[in-house]
Design a protein around this motif. Structure first.
Motif: not given
Ligand SMILES: Nc1ncnc2[nH]cnc12
Ligand SMILES: CSC[C@H]1O[C@H](OP(=O)(O)O)[C@H](O)[C@@H]1O
Length: 291
Positions: A185-189, A168-170, A210-215, A222-224, A163-165, A227-229, A87-91
């Motif tokens: 970390i944060i993700g949606m799944t 949209a990002f946070s 980990v793909t990003d530092y969220d926001c 801030s994550v886009t 795990c957020m819904e 950036m994630v992909i 899974s992709a996640v933000g840090s």
């Molecule tokens: N910052 C983020 N928030 C939620 N899901 C993500 N997946 C990858 N990065 C994320």
């Protein structure tokens, strides 16, 4: 019907698994609808494994729309006992950098729009979920990462996945809130999937990429999605190496997981009093508990 002991669910950026031989594409109907895509069963490290793209191979399901129940049911119907999620996640922590790998051991549920149980309709069960991932499988994944010495990748064993819904990002306020909770970390799944896997008595653990530092980070954008992909494509090759090494270790030494008997003390409804239709719908999960 094909069989596979090990399942792999690939998230954003990981839509296929390279290196499989003797590949079969299997369309599985479930009482919970269609899975996200066909399941790809193939041989990896002399073992049959089943791969599924969580959002579909063309990424057509929102995190809230992923047919989690059908996906887990489909894995169970192939005989899957161990499920590896990538899974992709933000840090949410400075020391956890983009391209790092985390093997979380806890989740916080911030979802609000999804069904995260197979039960209801006359059969009540409450699984224990204090330890939401299989510690044995998580250790094997962590050991696999460590053994590969991947350049520029730091491994973090343990940590809390929010795990957020989504979709949209946070907001920044939310991101700071989760940091104040000491989440990693944060993700949606993954929480939804982990719950259903536990109800299906499948050992589950996550390889979080980990793909990003969220926001929240003052020095990082801030994550886009870009950036994630972008980062996950860089991670995808590494993720597949980790999965292959995990499969090798797992098939050599398959652990007995507490998840494999998760329903033993969880079902409150005497099954001889349960509605026949619900019993039939859940027979794949429950038949070993039928008298
Ligand atoms: N910052 C983020 N928030 C939620 N899901 C993500 N997946 C990858 N990065 C994320
Ligand atoms: C594409 S960014 C947000 C998206 O990525 C993660 O998906 P997955 O867990 O399937 O890798 C995150 O949970 C969101 O669904």
């Amino acid at each position: 019907m094909a069989q596979a002991k090990i399942g792999i669910i690939g998230g954003s950026g990981l839509y296929k698994m390279d290196g499989l031989t003797e590949v079969e594409e299997i369309k599985i109907d479930t009482p919970f609808g269609d899975p996200s895509d066909v399941l790809i069963v193939g041989t990896l490290e002399q073992t049959r494994v089943a791969f599924l793209a969580r959002h579909g191979r063309h990424h057509t399901f929102l995190p809230s729309e992923v047919p989690y129940r059908a996906n887990i049911y489909a894995m169970k119907s192939l005989g899957v006992e161990y499920l590896i999620s990538a899974s992709a996640v933000g840090s949410l922590k400075k020391k956890v950098k983009p391209l790092d790998m985390v093997v979380p051991d806890q989740f916080i549920d911030r979802t609000k729009n999804r069904i995260a149980t197979f039960f209801g309709d006359g059969i009540v069960a409450h699984i224990a979920f204090a330890d939401p991932v299989c510690g044995h499988l998580a250790k094997i994944i962590g050991d696999a990462v460590a053994s590969l010495n991947l350049p520029d990748v730091t491994l973090h064993r343990g940590g809390t996945y929010v795990c957020m819904e989504g979709p949209a990002f946070s907001t920044k306020a939310e991101s700071h809130l989760y940091r104040s909770w000491d989440a990693t970390i944060i993700g949606m799944t993954n929480l939804t999937e982990a719950k259903l896997a536990r109800e299906a008595e499948i050992a589950y653990a996550t390889l979080a990429l980990v793909t990003d530092y969220d926001c929240w980070h003052p020095d990082h954008d801030s994550v886009t999605v870009d950036m994630v992909i972008g980062n996950l494509q860089r991670n995808a090759v590494n993720a597949q190496k980790v999965i292959q090494e995990t499969v090798r270790r797992l098939q050599a030494n398959p652990p007995i997981s507490e998840a494999h008997s998760a329903l033993k003390y969880a079902i409150l409804t005497p099954l001889n009093h349960a509605p026949a239709a619900t019993k039939e719908k859940l027979a794949l999960l429950l038949s070993k508990y039928f008298a």
